[in-house]
Write a protein that holds these residues in place. Structure first.
Motif, mmCIF file in Angstrom:
data_model
loop_
_atom_site.group_PDB
_atom_site.id
_atom_site.type_symbol
_atom_site.label_atom_id
_atom_site.label_comp_id
_atom_site.label_asym_id
_atom_site.label_seq_id
_atom_site.Cartn_x
_atom_site.Cartn_y
_atom_site.Cartn_z
ATOM 1 N N ARG A 74 -108.104 0.184 -81.275
ATOM 2 C CA ARG A 74 -108.630 1.539 -81.418
ATOM 3 C C ARG A 74 -108.338 2.294 -80.122
ATOM 4 O O ARG A 74 -108.659 1.826 -79.034
ATOM 5 C CB ARG A 74 -110.142 1.535 -81.684
ATOM 6 C CG ARG A 74 -110.536 0.971 -83.033
ATOM 7 C CD ARG A 74 -110.099 1.887 -84.176
ATOM 8 N NE ARG A 74 -110.539 1.398 -85.465
ATOM 9 C CZ ARG A 74 -109.882 0.515 -86.206
ATOM 10 N NH1 ARG A 74 -108.726 0.028 -85.751
ATOM 11 N NH2 ARG A 74 -110.349 0.113 -87.362
ATOM 12 N N GLN A 119 -106.060 -5.940 -83.901
ATOM 13 C CA GLN A 119 -106.385 -4.570 -84.304
ATOM 14 C C GLN A 119 -106.860 -3.798 -83.079
ATOM 15 O O GLN A 119 -107.578 -4.339 -82.232
ATOM 16 C CB GLN A 119 -107.480 -4.556 -85.374
ATOM 17 C CG GLN A 119 -107.055 -5.180 -86.694
ATOM 18 C CD GLN A 119 -108.159 -5.120 -87.726
ATOM 19 O OE1 GLN A 119 -109.334 -5.173 -87.392
ATOM 20 N NE2 GLN A 119 -107.778 -4.980 -88.992
ATOM 21 N N ASP A 174 -100.324 3.003 -83.937
ATOM 22 C CA ASP A 174 -100.367 2.165 -85.134
ATOM 23 C C ASP A 174 -100.464 0.711 -84.707
ATOM 24 O O ASP A 174 -99.863 0.299 -83.706
ATOM 25 C CB ASP A 174 -99.108 2.389 -85.979
ATOM 26 C CG ASP A 174 -99.229 1.751 -87.348
ATOM 27 O OD1 ASP A 174 -98.959 0.540 -87.443
ATOM 28 O OD2 ASP A 174 -99.595 2.472 -88.299
ATOM 29 N N ASP A 175 -101.212 -0.096 -85.480
ATOM 30 C CA ASP A 175 -101.371 -1.512 -85.132
ATOM 31 C C ASP A 175 -100.069 -2.299 -85.244
ATOM 32 O O ASP A 175 -99.968 -3.423 -84.740
ATOM 33 C CB ASP A 175 -102.433 -2.159 -86.031
ATOM 34 C CG ASP A 175 -103.848 -1.765 -85.625
ATOM 35 O OD1 ASP A 175 -104.003 -1.186 -84.530
ATOM 36 O OD2 ASP A 175 -104.785 -2.020 -86.400
ATOM 37 N N VAL A 211 -104.776 -12.101 -85.867
ATOM 38 C CA VAL A 211 -104.671 -10.719 -86.315
ATOM 39 C C VAL A 211 -105.135 -9.829 -85.164
ATOM 40 O O VAL A 211 -106.184 -10.078 -84.575
ATOM 41 C CB VAL A 211 -105.540 -10.462 -87.564
ATOM 42 C CG1 VAL A 211 -105.513 -8.988 -87.938
ATOM 43 C CG2 VAL A 211 -105.071 -11.332 -88.717
#
Length: 560
Positions: free
Chosen positions: A498, A496, A503-504, A494
């Protein structure tokens, strides 16, 4: 000029040698600190801090390399301070935390500033006040103190007599012929030292690239008076909290034009209270007013004396510019006077602050559009005078970046110092003096000691690089769960991020590559670290190729 030595080739100190080790202040402007040693006895001359640059986020201060002294604190005879600027006294508390009873020696004003600083650190220092003309025996060294003019009262140079030769350390100085306090740089004492013999001169090099002579502090008084006299609304003047002479000029102008003055900012209030108590600041009756009472008088009679000329985020001037100060607001018709130099590296924050003030309708006066500042450091003409008056056998320029040190060394050559006797040292250079002859004999593995909140020396350069990367490029985490026995992926990866992409979902394109890299690593029998690195490499290549970004990547493998 002598070349720098290679690292970590430091011979043992011979019994007939005096050793000089700069722990800061070379290749930079700040954290000045020099250690003198003879037969196991140490004296530390100055112990200041360096303020961080933009690529050192979160750092409050940078200390001299006082780790060099950790195992030698019992050998320190004293800390001798030339004057009270932060880049000369700011690290004293951190050295005293190693041993609180080290004697701290300096002039009256310098010691008063140190004692006030020590209260913040809950240390009661062992202090001794000296004055120009005093001669003190400190261990095997004899220190004679010499008056010098600088941008802070009560500054001193030190003439140090040692068994192997004489040193003259000027501290920060200039040759102001009309100083505000009437205290001249004592050229007669410089000449007397030269007559006795200066085997090694360590001289302030900050303005060694500046031609001519630095103007007198008294030359800017009429300009400041004119700015304040023409102001129609409120006035705020920003300068360094230690620049008592500049504050005196501003108080004189305020009194002349019927304005009341309020000191704003903790360091400004503290330092001016000390200066007035000791007689270094003369405030006419009825001029000072408490900041809390300022609203009771008309705006055209208000003058705020504040810190924050360098655009510091939480300083008074910046908060006024951002309209975030709770008690002071400025607008059309008001004047802000930045009565200080612009320190290199602060340009962006200062210009942003100026733009914000101008956007409010404030009239901003600075050294860019008026002569409201003069330097506290000797320019080329004054340095040439000093070299000619002192006639040192060896010259080791201090207090400056490499370009300043080289420029000062070139001036020494012009005045007759032999080329082989001009020492261009760096932080951590080890210089030995034997029978009046000095040379670099080694180089310490020098490193920065960062103060980050309550942390001292725990932050590394690589961690600072991570912070910079995080601020500039963002952050991406990639997480996967694997079965350590079957060597299979149980869940994930996964991804992720910042501050990397909007958008991921953008990472969906790289998931197959990262999954394949992780599976290959599992099949090869890599440990957890190896699997994490495989994911990092695959993701990093894609980010650089597709998004043109180099964020901080944190991979995590959970084994079940």
């Amino acid at each position: 000029m002598k070349k720098k030595s290679k690292k970590n080739q430091i011979p043992a100190l011979k019994d007939n040698a005096v050793r000089i080790v700069p722990l800061g202040g070379l290749e930079e402007v700040g954290r000045n600190c020099n250690v003198l040693e003879y037969q196991g006895h140490l004296v530390v001359v100055d112990c200041g801090v360096l303020f961080p640059e933009y690529d050192q986020p979160g750092v409050d201060q940078i200390l001299p390399n006082i780790d060099y002294l950790k195992n030698r604190v019992d050998d320190i005879e004293a800390i001798v301070l030339t004057h009270g600027h932060e880049d000369h006294i700011g690290a004293v508390p951190y050295l005293l935390k190693m041993r609180k009873d080290i004697p701290v020696i300096g002039s009256q004003f310098t010691i008063a500033l140190v004692e006030a600083k020590m209260q913040e650190h809950h240390i009661v220092p062992n202090t001794k006040v000296v004055a120009e003309g005093d001669v003190n025996k400190i261990g095997p060294f004899e220190f004679e103190f010499i008056a010098v003019s600088h941008s802070i009262p009560d500054a001193l140079a030190v003439f140090v007599r040692t068994p192997e030769g004489n040193l003259l350390i000027t501290g920060d100085f200039k040759m102001d012929q009309l100083p505000i306090d009437g205290r001249l740089t004592d050229l007669r004492a410089f000449a007397a030292a030269g007559e006795e013999g200066v085997d090694l001169l360590m001289m302030d090099s900050t303005n060694a690239e500046v031609p001519g002579f630095v103007a007198s502090e008294s030359d800017i008084a009429p300009v400041i008076d004119d700015v304040i006299g023409k102001a129609t609304g409120q006035v705020m003047v920003a300068t360094f909290a230690s620049h008592v002479h500049r504050v005196q000029e501003i108080i004189n102008a305020a009194a002349h034009h019927g304005r009341r003055v309020a000191f704003v900012g903790r360091s400004m209030v503290r330092n001016m209270d000390i200066a007035e108590d000791l007689g270094f600041l003369d405030v006419p009756d009825g001029v000072l007013i408490d900041m809390r009472d300022m609203n009771s008088i008309p705006e055209n009679r208000r003058l705020y004396m504040a810190t924050g000329s360098q655009g510091e985020p939480f300083a008074v001037v910046n908060r006024v510019a951002n309209q975030s100060h709770q008690k002071i607001s400025f607008g059309k018709g008001d004047t802000v006077l930045l009565a200080s130099s612009l320190i290199p590296g602060n340009e962006t924050s200062v210009y942003r602050m100026i733009n914000n003030l101008i956007g409010l309708g404030v009239n901003v006066v600075s050294s860019r559009n008026a002569r409201v500042h003069v330097s506290g450091h000797a320019a080329q003409g004054e340095l040439l005078y000093a070299y000619n008056i002192i006639q040192p056998a060896y010259a080791m320029p201090i207090h400056g970046e490499t370009r300043h040190l080289v420029a000062s060394g070139s001036l020494a050559l012009k005045t007759g110092v032999p080329q082989d006797n001009v020492i261009i040292a760096r932080n951590g250079s080890v210089v030995d003096m034997v029978d009046g002859e000095s040379k670099i004999v080694g180089q310490l593995d020098f490193h920065n000691i960062y103060v980050d909140g309550g942390s001292i020396g725990e932050i590394t350069d690589s961690e600072l690089q991570d912070r910079t990367t995080l601020a500039e490029e963002g952050f991406v985490a990639v997480i996967a769960v694997v079965d350590g026995q079957s060597r299979q992926i149980v869940s994930g990866p996964v991804i992720q991020g910042r501050a990397v992409a909007e958008d991921d979902s953008v990472f969906d394109a790289v998931l197959p590559d990262v999954t394949e890299a992780l599976q290959d690593s599992l099949e090869k029998g890599d440990d957890t670290y190896g699997m994490q690195q495989a994911m990092r490499r695959s993701l990093g290549r894609w980010l650089g190729r597709k998004l043109r970004r180099s964020p901080l990547i944190v991979p995590k493998i959970v084994e079940v």
